[in-house]
Design a protein around this motif. Sequence first.
Motif, short mmCIF file in Angstrom:
data_model
loop_
_atom_site.label_atom_id
_atom_site.label_comp_id
_atom_site.label_asym_id
_atom_site.label_seq_id
_atom_site.Cartn_x
_atom_site.Cartn_y
_atom_site.Cartn_z
N PRO A 76 42.62 7.77 -52.11
CA PRO A 76 41.06 8.16 -52.42
C PRO A 76 41.07 9.08 -53.58
O PRO A 76 39.71 9.17 -53.85
CB PRO A 76 40.78 8.63 -51.11
N GLU A 316 39.59 10.52 -44.75
CA GLU A 316 38.73 9.94 -45.64
C GLU A 316 37.24 9.42 -45.08
O GLU A 316 36.65 8.72 -46.04
CB GLU A 316 39.61 8.61 -45.86
N ALA A 320 36.10 4.54 -44.21
CA ALA A 320 37.65 4.29 -44.93
C ALA A 320 38.05 3.15 -44.08
O ALA A 320 39.02 2.12 -44.64
CB ALA A 320 38.54 5.15 -44.90
#
Length: 358
Positions: A76, A316, A320
């Motif tokens: 990410p 995340e 995610a």
Amino acid sequence: MASSEDVKSGESAVTTIVNLAEEAKLAREGVVNKAPSYAVASICKSLVAGGVAGGVSRTAVAPLERLKILLQVQNPHNIKYNGTIQGLKYIWRTEGVRGLFKGNGTNCARIIPNSAVKFFSYEQASKGILHLYQQQTGNEDAQLTPVLRLGAGSCAGIIAMSATYPMDMVRGRITVQTEKSPYQYRGMFHALSTVLREEGPRALYKGWLPSVIGVIPYAGFNFGVYESLKDWLIKSKPFGLVNDSSELSVTTRLACGAAAGTVGQTLAYPFDVIRRRMQMVGWNHAASVLTGDGGGKVSLEYTGMVDAFRKTVRHEGFGALYKGLVPNSVKVVPSIALAFVTYEVVKDILGVEIRISD
């Protein structure tokens, strides 16, 4: 004058000759011993139809399949694939046409037996569940309900996925390799032998649990929605979609498959993301593959499925769990539709009278 024993003996001989002649006639007509050979031939044709359906459907959407996996596992903090169109263009620019189909050979080597086992298992599970349902209700004319079809589809998905899971595991690792990453795996068999040697046999089943949990709604709803939609259309005949012989057109069957794929993959997708991430655990070059050019490291150490879910959401965000959903949706809808229709068409070509809905 002939004795009674001679008469009986003569009658016995005549009876034997008549019986042999009758058996020969039946054999010529294909009646004697037809059931066992017919059953074996039907099973083989069903398996072939399922394998062809899997190979055709997956090859048609191979670029989207690869992009989905890359989106699921990318760092990410170093985004290289940002959306479906941009991601496909990036792969085309950096790796060419071969990059779009990377891992497809391994995928087909997995999906062909997987699809063959899945379709065949669904047919057998449906028959078994229907038999038990008819016995329980005392109604020999009872038909499968949508819930029972979902159960049969779930059983088929679990059996097929478990039988071919090691191939899926190494396919995931081969797929995330790029031109700039160190190439550890040269192909499916090299990947299998390397994982066995460096990580042990248990590594081939990393991510199996979320796969089992995910395949229950995925395969269950795929088969359940597809068969229930077909059954409803044939009985209600809305909008002129069914002809007088109660046959659905290829377009209508494709639409049923598309609806089934959309429902199944949406419910099961988070488990697919976690499965892919768990499959990367223990791979020495996973960090360099996923971080790209100098990106920050990704935490690839998970103690289990729950830990993988927790760390993914904490670091995340909940979104995610749906990384790669768009290309997967674009992929799954035509893929599932093609698989169902190809399966039925191939069975028609091979002369198998029984379809999955029967």
